[in-house]
Design a protein around this motif. Structure first.
Motif, PDB file in Angstrom:
ATOM      1  N   TYR A   1       0.845  -1.211   0.000  1.00  0.00           N
ATOM      2  CA  TYR A   1       0.000   0.000   0.000  1.00  0.00           C
ATOM      3  C   TYR A   1       0.872   1.249   0.000  1.00  0.00           C
ATOM      4  O   TYR A   1       0.664   2.171  -0.794  1.00  0.00           O
TER       5      TYR A   1
ATOM      6  N   LYS B   1      -6.109  -0.357  -0.784  1.00  0.00           N
ATOM      7  CA  LYS B   1      -6.771   0.642  -1.619  1.00  0.00           C
ATOM      8  C   LYS B   1      -8.282   0.424  -1.529  1.00  0.00           C
ATOM      9  O   LYS B   1      -9.061   1.368  -1.516  1.00  0.00           O
TER      10      LYS B   1
ATOM     11  N   ARG C   1      -3.579   5.207  -9.116  1.00  0.00           N
ATOM     12  CA  ARG C   1      -2.419   4.942  -8.264  1.00  0.00           C
ATOM     13  C   ARG C   1      -2.608   3.526  -7.752  1.00  0.00           C
ATOM     14  O   ARG C   1      -3.513   3.268  -6.951  1.00  0.00           O
TER      15      ARG C   1
ATOM     16  N   SER D   1     -18.088   5.233  -9.136  1.00  0.00           N
ATOM     17  CA  SER D   1     -17.409   5.878  -8.008  1.00  0.00           C
ATOM     18  C   SER D   1     -15.888   5.844  -8.149  1.00  0.00           C
ATOM     19  O   SER D   1     -15.182   6.320  -7.272  1.00  0.00           O
ATOM     20  N   TYR D   2     -15.374   5.276  -9.236  1.00  0.00           N
ATOM     21  CA  TYR D   2     -13.916   5.174  -9.379  1.00  0.00           C
ATOM     22  C   TYR D   2     -13.521   5.385 -10.827  1.00  0.00           C
ATOM     23  O   TYR D   2     -13.694   4.508 -11.656  1.00  0.00           O
TER      24      TYR D   2
ATOM     25  N   ASP E   1      -2.319  10.866  -8.396  1.00  0.00           N
ATOM     26  CA  ASP E   1      -3.182  10.908  -7.214  1.00  0.00           C
ATOM     27  C   ASP E   1      -3.427  12.364  -6.798  1.00  0.00           C
ATOM     28  O   ASP E   1      -2.516  13.022  -6.310  1.00  0.00           O
ATOM     29  N   PRO E   2      -4.641  12.875  -6.997  1.00  0.00           N
ATOM     30  CA  PRO E   2      -4.901  14.273  -6.639  1.00  0.00           C
ATOM     31  C   PRO E   2      -4.615  14.554  -5.161  1.00  0.00           C
ATOM     32  O   PRO E   2      -4.236  15.661  -4.792  1.00  0.00           O
ATOM     33  N   ALA E   3      -4.759  13.525  -4.315  1.00  0.00           N
ATOM     34  CA  ALA E   3      -4.553  13.734  -2.885  1.00  0.00           C
ATOM     35  C   ALA E   3      -3.074  13.898  -2.538  1.00  0.00           C
ATOM     36  O   ALA E   3      -2.738  14.338  -1.446  1.00  0.00           O
TER      37      ALA E   3
ATOM     38  N   ILE F   1      -1.153  15.896  -4.131  1.00  0.00           N
ATOM     39  CA  ILE F   1      -0.790  17.265  -4.482  1.00  0.00           C
ATOM     40  C   ILE F   1      -1.042  18.221  -3.320  1.00  0.00           C
ATOM     41  O   ILE F   1      -2.102  18.194  -2.718  1.00  0.00           O
ATOM     42  N   SER F   2      -0.012  18.999  -3.011  1.00  0.00           N
ATOM     43  CA  SER F   2      -0.075  19.951  -1.895  1.00  0.00           C
ATOM     44  C   SER F   2      -0.385  19.289  -0.559  1.00  0.00           C
ATOM     45  O   SER F   2      -0.944  19.919   0.327  1.00  0.00           O
ATOM     46  N   LYS F   3      -0.042  18.018  -0.420  1.00  0.00           N
ATOM     47  CA  LYS F   3      -0.237  17.347   0.867  1.00  0.00           C
ATOM     48  C   LYS F   3       0.864  17.741   1.852  1.00  0.00           C
ATOM     49  O   LYS F   3       0.604  17.977   3.016  1.00  0.00           O
TER      50      LYS F   3
END
Lengths: 576, 160
Positions: free
Chosen positions: A89, A126, A152, A182-183, A304-306, A308-310
């Motif tokens: 993961y 995931k 991802r 949803s995906y 993975d949009p998440a 970005i800027s994490k």
């Protein structure tokens, strides 16, 4: 077509292109293994511990790019997979884990060998499924593989109660197509964002490329090479990215971060543009986040949009698949001539990225890796590692040239990963030679797999750098904890009197790795002098099938350079 | 601490709620309230979540929610006109002498009497959250024995 649940599973595995899988049976998984017994298309490898099944599936996936599959029974079998699943993961490795489960009427009753696998695996997968009705099984299996390998990538767990695996579905058909409302992962980057990135690149004077595992996942190494050479931009690769850019190329700066090259770390601090591709600004890379890359604008390409800027603020995010986005970007950027910036990088690099003090008395671990590199660089061998100092030395001194040739636990840092991962990778590539570089600590975490390797004649070459310590923790204790080597000496134990350190110890080191290998009928070799290193490696590598090579290395060698945790990247320690 | 209301459309099957609450727990985000129920489409549930956090946290919450496989859509209501309501049941001490006054106060808020007992009155009130908060403040001095809030539900105003 009429099929039992377990037969549906086997059919799905074959249709999804699985050729090797790793497992361990048990009560609730007997129907599954019974169905596998007749499947000539699938090679089922019986491991010696379920954790190894997960790591082997992981290694298989890293080496081949395909989805790795592992199977275990309910309860302890399934919970033993968890470390391997978590490892996959954190490194975004495509995997499907199948677990037997107690029959549906017994769910939630604390039945024998029952564990809530959907609950336990939720934070480290995931996605996961509990199959309560055989009619759901074909679609769930289709979704499991689809989710594992797209976007991802990551591990997906399918928990299969025994009664479902024995139930019969009258009108079975494996779904051809799949669409999930949803995906829907984003593959194609937004053209306007890519345009903006190209414009920013045009104005940059000191650009650099920071690339990670995403490049390898998407197979974007050629596009990355084109971008780097077109821009004459120096490249640093994360641990997960090693192999995505040629290690001997003049633009290559080595790995960045805590044990990264000084060149890469200084470049971060001086660059005016960082092009990040499929990397996630891990804390082991950035050091103190507040002082990371103070002069740079950042372009962040990630699927993975998440991501970005994490961790760090990003100027131009582009969400999409690295190969796709880089190909589009390459069309828009103009060639850039080498500049003063390239000259600065060359000066920092000074002909080499990493260095150590050689010795003619004691074997330096770095020297073993250098020799291993010389002996294997022209072969198609892969390198796996466990976790610790030997892993960092491998990342530093082995100049990986091609993607999917370096298998290492990056995110989770799992000791015991390398040996099973090596055997999974070897079988995935038609019995390719895979070298597992290990420490004497981590090799013992899944050493039972020597049996799997021996019985199946898998050409895994185990290289143990034996420093008689849990070296990485000992290094921290030496540097930051006043040399109090609490529980890091692998020679001593509760019966020790006053410790005068290595060389004075009367306790014999156990195990004898060479004898241990021989007890598994694996040839073992040992080197204790620097002059023996190359010959010992040659012996182990040339022999057909598996081999174990032990190197008695300097006990208290440290990994340098080092940026202490939480410090800015320019505060590099190069020695004690 | 700032709060923000987000609406999450999810696949309506078992385990989805635990994925959402687990995500908040493991990443250290705080939920002020969470409501969930079916929508016009039986296969989809809608959650209204009130989250505590600054802009950066909310941005991550939204991204991480979107990353969950069972999540179909995340709607952040920030800056857009919404209809929001919460429902409460509250049981208040009442004596013969105070009953009239309490009912009069409840009337001002549009709260309805749900049950009258010998020594207490139970009200129901459906209203925007700030009105609910005001009502609770004013009714408290009479002695609140039991209070249940459903948590907020919210819906964007229809486009004109």
């Amino acid at each position: 077509m009429k099929k039992k649940g377990a037969e549906i599973l086997v059919d799905a595995l074959i249709k999804e292109g699985v050729d090797v899988l790793f497992g361990y049976p048990g009560g609730q998984a007997i129907p599954i293994f019974d169905a596998l017994y007749d499947a000539k298309e699938l090679s089922v490898v019986l491991v010696r511990h379920e954790q190894a099944a997960a790591h082997a599936a992981d290694g298989y996936a890293r080496a081949t790019g395909k989805v790795g599959v592992c199977i275990a029974t309910s309860g302890p079998g399934a919970t033993n997979l968890i470390t391997g699943i978590a490892n996959a993961y954190l490194d975004s490795i495509p995997m499907v884990a199948i677990t037997g489960q107690v029959s549906t009427p017994y769910l939630g009753t604390d039945a024998f060998q029952e564990a809530d696998m959907v609950g336990i695996s939720r934070p480290v997968t995931k996605h996961n499924f509990l199959v309560k009705d055989i009619r759901e099984l074909p679609a769930i299996l289709k979704q499991a593989f689809y989710i594992a390998r797209t976007g991802r990538p990551g591990p997906v767990l399918v928990d299969l109660p025994q009664d479902v695996s024995r139930a019969v579905l009258d009108d079975y058909e494996y779904p051809q197509e799949i669409s999930m409302r949803s995906y829907k992962p984003t593959i194609v980057g937004h053209p306007r964002q890519i345009q903006k990135a190209a414009e920013l690149i045009k104005t940059a004077e000191r650009p650099m490329i920071y690339a990670g595992g995403g490049v390898i996942t998407s197979g974007a190494h050629e596009e990355l090479f084109e971008l780097a050479t077109k821009l004459n931009a120096p490249v640093t690769l994360t641990l997960m990215g090693l192999g995505a850019f040629p290690g001997e190329h003049e633009l290559f700066m080595g790995m960045p971060g805590m044990h990264g090259s000084k060149t890469a770390n200084l470049a971060f601090q001086e660059a005016d543009l960082i092009i990040s591709v499929g990397a996630r600004f891990d804390d082991r890379v950035t050091g103190h986040v507040g002082s990371f890359a103070p002069k740079a604008k950042i372009i962040h390409l990630d699927i993975d949009p998440a991501a970005i800027s994490k961790i760090v603020r990003v100027d131009i995010p582009v969400v999409g698949d690295a190969k796709n986005v880089l190909a589009a970007l390459n069309k828009l950027v103009a060639p850039r001539e080498p500049s003063e910036w390239n000259e600065t990088i060359r000066k920092w690099k000074d002909g080499k990225l990493f260095s150590y003090k050689q010795s003619d008395k004691v074997i330096k671990p770095q020297y073993v890796i250098e020799q291993l590199y010389n002996l294997t660089k022209d072969s198609d061998a892969l390198i796996a590692t466990e976790v610790g100092q030997h892993q960092m030395w491998t990342a530093q001194y082995y100049r990986f040239a091609r993607p999917r040739t370096f298998l290492s636990s990056g995110g989770l840092g799992t000791m015991g990963f390398g040996l099973p991962a090596a055997m999974g990778a070897s079988l995935g590539l038609g019995r390719r030679t895979v070298v597992d570089v290990a420490g004497d600590g981590s090799i013992q975490m899944n050493i039972q797999e020597l049996a799997t390797i021996a019985i199946n004649r898998i050409p895994v070459k185990v290289v143990i750098l034996n420093n008689e310590y849990l070296g990485m923790v000992r290094q921290w204790q030496e540097m930051f904890w006043n040399k109090r080597y609490s529980s890091t000496c692998l020679r001593g134990g509760t019966l020790c009197d006053e410790c005068k350190g290595p060389g004075h110890c009367k306790i014999a080191y156990v195990p004898d790795f060479v004898k241990l290998a021989e007890s598994y009928s694996i040839p073992g070799f040992r080197a204790t002098k620097p002059s023996d290193v190359a010959d010992t490696l040659r012996q182990g590598l040339e022999i057909e099938g598996p081999a174990l090579m032990e190197f008695a290395v300097a006990n208290e060698e440290n990994v340098f350079p080092m940026v202490p945790a939480g410090k800015p990247l320019d505060q590099v320690m190069e020695e004690l | 601490m700032n709060t923000r209301t987000i609406s999450v459309l999810v696949e309506n099957h078992s385990g989805t709620l635990s994925r959402i609450s687990g995500l908040f727990a493991s990443r250290g985000y705080n939920i002020s309230s969470l409501t969930v129920g079916e929508t016009e489409d039986q296969s989809i549930s809608r959650m209204t979540i009130v989250v505590e956090g600054d802009d950066a946290i909310i941005e991550q919450v939204v991204k991480q929610l979107n990353k969950l496989i069972d999540v179909i859509k995340v709607i952040d209501f920030e800056g857009s006109p919404v209809i929001e309501r919460e429902f409460i049941l509250v049981r208040v001490d009442s004596t013969k002498s105070s009953r009239h006054e309490i009912v009069e106060l409840a009337d001002l808020f549009g709260a309805k009497v749900a049950y009258v007992g010998a020594s207490s009155i139970t009200f129901e009130l459906c209203a925007p959250c700030d009105i609910i908060n005001d009502f609770i403040v004013l009714i408290k001095p009479y002695g609140v024995k039991e209070l249940i809030r459903t948590g907020k539900v919210a819906m964007a105003q229809a486009r004109k």
